[in-house]
Design a protein around this motif. Structure first.
Motif, PDB file in Angstrom:
ATOM      1  N   MET A   1       0.826  -1.196   0.000  1.00 44.57           N
ATOM      2  CA  MET A   1       0.000   0.000   0.000  1.00 44.57           C
ATOM      3  C   MET A   1       0.863   1.251   0.000  1.00 44.57           C
ATOM      4  SD  MET A   1      -3.207   1.215   0.662  1.00 44.57           S
ATOM      5  CE  MET A   1      -3.862   2.705   1.309  1.00 44.57           C
ATOM      6  N   GLY A   2       2.096   1.182   0.380  1.00 42.68           N
ATOM      7  CA  GLY A   2       2.994   2.315   0.410  1.00 42.68           C
ATOM      8  C   GLY A   2       4.031   2.134   1.495  1.00 42.68           C
ATOM      9  N   ASP A   3       5.095   2.904   1.400  1.00 44.62           N
ATOM     10  CA  ASP A   3       6.158   2.855   2.397  1.00 44.62           C
ATOM     11  C   ASP A   3       5.952   3.975   3.401  1.00 44.62           C
ATOM     12  OD1 ASP A   3       7.534   0.755   1.083  1.00 44.62           O
ATOM     13  OD2 ASP A   3       8.389   2.207  -0.320  1.00 44.62           O
ATOM     14  N   ILE A   4       6.073   3.672   4.672  1.00 43.06           N
ATOM     15  CA  ILE A   4       5.955   4.689   5.705  1.00 43.06           C
ATOM     16  C   ILE A   4       7.310   5.378   5.834  1.00 43.06           C
ATOM     17  CG2 ILE A   4       5.462   5.159   8.134  1.00 43.06           C
ATOM     18  CD1 ILE A   4       3.711   2.616   8.106  1.00 43.06           C
ATOM     19  N   GLU A   5       7.340   6.667   5.518  1.00 44.88           N
ATOM     20  CA  GLU A   5       8.588   7.432   5.545  1.00 44.88           C
ATOM     21  C   GLU A   5       8.858   8.056   6.898  1.00 44.88           C
ATOM     22  OE1 GLU A   5       8.246  10.294   2.340  1.00 44.88           O
ATOM     23  OE2 GLU A   5       9.522   8.989   1.138  1.00 44.88           O
ATOM     24  N   GLY A   6       7.836   8.321   7.652  1.00 45.04           N
ATOM     25  CA  GLY A   6       8.000   8.955   8.954  1.00 45.04           C
ATOM     26  C   GLY A   6       6.741   8.768   9.775  1.00 45.04           C
ATOM     27  N   ALA A   7       6.871   8.924  11.088  1.00 39.39           N
ATOM     28  CA  ALA A   7       5.716   8.766  11.959  1.00 39.39           C
ATOM     29  C   ALA A   7       5.897   9.588  13.226  1.00 39.39           C
ATOM     30  CB  ALA A   7       5.522   7.290  12.329  1.00 39.39           C
ATOM     31  N   MET A   8       4.783  10.105  13.704  1.00 38.13           N
ATOM     32  CA  MET A   8       4.741  10.821  14.974  1.00 38.13           C
ATOM     33  C   MET A   8       3.513  10.316  15.716  1.00 38.13           C
ATOM     34  SD  MET A   8       5.624  14.693  13.811  1.00 38.13           S
ATOM     35  CE  MET A   8       6.099  15.224  15.453  1.00 38.13           C
ATOM     36  N   GLN A   9       3.590  10.367  17.043  1.00 42.15           N
ATOM     37  CA  GLN A   9       2.435   9.922  17.816  1.00 42.15           C
ATOM     38  C   GLN A   9       2.354  10.690  19.124  1.00 42.15           C
ATOM     39  OE1 GLN A   9       3.282   5.748  18.266  1.00 42.15           O
ATOM     40  NE2 GLN A   9       4.126   6.035  20.298  1.00 42.15           N
ATOM     41  N   THR A  10       1.198  10.586  19.751  1.00 40.90           N
ATOM     42  CA  THR A  10       1.046  11.171  21.072  1.00 40.90           C
ATOM     43  C   THR A  10       1.899  10.361  22.042  1.00 40.90           C
ATOM     44  OG1 THR A  10      -0.935   9.812  21.427  1.00 40.90           O
ATOM     45  CG2 THR A  10      -1.288  12.089  20.668  1.00 40.90           C
ATOM     46  N   PRO A  11       2.316  10.971  23.158  1.00 42.79           N
ATOM     47  CA  PRO A  11       3.173  10.235  24.102  1.00 42.79           C
ATOM     48  C   PRO A  11       2.576   8.909  24.579  1.00 42.79           C
ATOM     49  CG  PRO A  11       3.217  12.562  24.615  1.00 42.79           C
ATOM     50  CD  PRO A  11       2.161  12.375  23.543  1.00 42.79           C
ATOM     51  N   ASP A  12       1.249   8.829  24.671  1.00 47.75           N
ATOM     52  CA  ASP A  12       0.625   7.577  25.105  1.00 47.75           C
ATOM     53  C   ASP A  12       0.400   6.595  23.961  1.00 47.75           C
ATOM     54  OD1 ASP A  12      -1.508   8.711  23.739  1.00 47.75           O
ATOM     55  OD2 ASP A  12      -2.861   8.750  25.461  1.00 47.75           O
ATOM     56  N   GLY A  13       0.720   7.009  22.728  1.00 52.43           N
ATOM     57  CA  GLY A  13       0.575   6.124  21.571  1.00 52.43           C
ATOM     58  C   GLY A  13      -0.841   5.989  21.058  1.00 52.43           C
ATOM     59  N   ALA A  14      -1.777   6.734  21.627  1.00 52.45           N
ATOM     60  CA  ALA A  14      -3.178   6.593  21.223  1.00 52.45           C
ATOM     61  C   ALA A  14      -3.424   7.124  19.811  1.00 52.45           C
ATOM     62  CB  ALA A  14      -4.084   7.304  22.216  1.00 52.45           C
ATOM     63  N   TRP A  15      -2.709   8.161  19.410  1.00 52.05           N
ATOM     64  CA  TRP A  15      -2.849   8.749  18.080  1.00 52.05           C
ATOM     65  C   TRP A  15      -1.496   8.698  17.373  1.00 52.05           C
ATOM     66  CZ3 TRP A  15      -7.382  10.714  16.029  1.00 52.05           C
ATOM     67  CH2 TRP A  15      -8.450  10.830  16.919  1.00 52.05           C
ATOM     68  N   ARG A  16      -1.511   8.273  16.122  1.00 47.13           N
ATOM     69  CA  ARG A  16      -0.277   8.193  15.335  1.00 47.13           C
ATOM     70  C   ARG A  16      -0.548   8.786  13.956  1.00 47.13           C
ATOM     71  NH1 ARG A  16       4.339   4.041  14.850  1.00 47.13           N
ATOM     72  NH2 ARG A  16       4.705   3.849  12.611  1.00 47.13           N
ATOM     73  N   VAL A  17       0.388   9.590  13.489  1.00 49.59           N
ATOM     74  CA  VAL A  17       0.315  10.165  12.147  1.00 49.59           C
ATOM     75  C   VAL A  17       1.509   9.632  11.368  1.00 49.59           C
ATOM     76  CG1 VAL A  17       0.330  12.279  10.778  1.00 49.59           C
ATOM     77  CG2 VAL A  17      -0.802  12.258  13.023  1.00 49.59           C
ATOM     78  N   GLU A  18       1.232   9.075  10.203  1.00 56.38           N
ATOM     79  CA  GLU A  18       2.290   8.524   9.358  1.00 56.38           C
ATOM     80  C   GLU A  18       2.358   9.271   8.037  1.00 56.38           C
ATOM     81  OE1 GLU A  18       1.853   3.923  10.935  1.00 56.38           O
ATOM     82  OE2 GLU A  18       0.956   4.459   9.009  1.00 56.38           O
ATOM     83  N   VAL A  19       3.569   9.429   7.525  1.00 56.63           N
ATOM     84  CA  VAL A  19       3.778   9.954   6.177  1.00 56.63           C
ATOM     85  C   VAL A  19       4.027   8.737   5.289  1.00 56.63           C
ATOM     86  CG1 VAL A  19       5.168  11.436   4.707  1.00 56.63           C
ATOM     87  CG2 VAL A  19       4.853  12.022   7.122  1.00 56.63           C
ATOM     88  N   VAL A  20       3.192   8.582   4.276  1.00 51.74           N
ATOM     89  CA  VAL A  20       3.250   7.397   3.430  1.00 51.74           C
ATOM     90  C   VAL A  20       3.610   7.825   2.005  1.00 51.74           C
ATOM     91  CG1 VAL A  20       1.986   5.351   2.672  1.00 51.74           C
ATOM     92  CG2 VAL A  20       1.411   6.416   4.862  1.00 51.74           C
ATOM     93  N   ARG A  21       4.414   6.999   1.350  1.00 53.92           N
ATOM     94  CA  ARG A  21       4.807   7.279  -0.028  1.00 53.92           C
ATOM     95  C   ARG A  21       4.673   6.027  -0.870  1.00 53.92           C
ATOM     96  NH1 ARG A  21       9.144   6.242  -2.889  1.00 53.92           N
ATOM     97  NH2 ARG A  21      10.388   5.682  -1.095  1.00 53.92           N
ATOM     98  N   ARG A  22       4.116   6.230  -2.050  1.00 57.27           N
ATOM     99  CA  ARG A  22       4.118   5.182  -3.071  1.00 57.27           C
ATOM    100  C   ARG A  22       4.531   5.844  -4.375  1.00 57.27           C
ATOM    101  NH1 ARG A  22      -1.127   1.998  -4.853  1.00 57.27           N
ATOM    102  NH2 ARG A  22      -1.751   3.125  -3.005  1.00 57.27           N
ATOM    103  N   ARG A  23       5.629   5.421  -4.907  1.00 66.72           N
ATOM    104  CA  ARG A  23       6.241   6.047  -6.079  1.00 66.72           C
ATOM    105  C   ARG A  23       6.418   7.541  -5.823  1.00 66.72           C
ATOM    106  NH1 ARG A  23       1.965   4.019  -8.984  1.00 66.72           N
ATOM    107  NH2 ARG A  23       1.916   1.823  -8.528  1.00 66.72           N
ATOM    108  N   ASN A  24       5.776   8.406  -6.596  1.00 69.80           N
ATOM    109  CA  ASN A  24       5.949   9.857  -6.450  1.00 69.80           C
ATOM    110  C   ASN A  24       4.825  10.508  -5.644  1.00 69.80           C
ATOM    111  OD1 ASN A  24       8.315   9.846  -7.950  1.00 69.80           O
ATOM    112  ND2 ASN A  24       7.224  10.088  -9.889  1.00 69.80           N
ATOM    113  N   THR A  25       3.964   9.726  -5.059  1.00 70.39           N
ATOM    114  CA  THR A  25       2.812  10.270  -4.339  1.00 70.39           C
ATOM    115  C   THR A  25       3.016  10.123  -2.840  1.00 70.39           C
ATOM    116  OG1 THR A  25       1.374   9.617  -6.163  1.00 70.39           O
ATOM    117  CG2 THR A  25       0.311  10.105  -4.056  1.00 70.39           C
ATOM    118  N   ARG A  26       2.773  11.219  -2.102  1.00 70.34           N
ATOM    119  CA  ARG A  26       2.862  11.198  -0.629  1.00 70.34           C
ATOM    120  C   ARG A  26       1.519  11.597  -0.051  1.00 70.34           C
ATOM    121  NH1 ARG A  26       8.156  13.278  -1.229  1.00 70.34           N
ATOM    122  NH2 ARG A  26       9.666  11.804  -0.409  1.00 70.34           N
TER     123      ARG A  26
END
Length: 72
Positions: free
Chosen positions: A1-26
């Motif tokens: 589905m895509g490669d995860i290039e980066g990730a951030m989350q809340t200190p408790d891990g409840a919310w996570r935001v990922e930057v995903v890339r597939r070919r030239n699309t992020r």
């Protein structure tokens, strides 16, 4: 589905935001418990986090290869 290039989350891990890339699309993905919101713009990520009461400045960078915590 895509490669995860980066990730951030809340200190408790409840919310996570990922930057995903597939070919030239992020895009962004939010993982919260069992919910996954995919193909998001940064504006959508900001809106969703704000509506949920998540303070973006509290997000911490995490290893993008580590699986997200599945706690809500």
């Amino acid at each position: 589905m895509g490669d995860i290039e980066g990730a951030m989350q809340t200190p408790d891990g409840a919310w996570r935001v990922e930057v995903v890339r597939r070919r030239n699309t992020r895009w962004y993905r939010i993982v919260h418990g069992e919910d996954v919101l995919d193909w998001l713009s940064i504006a959508a990520v900001e809106r969703i986090l704000e509506e949920a009461g998540v303070e973006r400045h509290l997000l911490v960078e995490v290893d993008p290869t580590a699986p997200p915590r599945r706690t809500a």
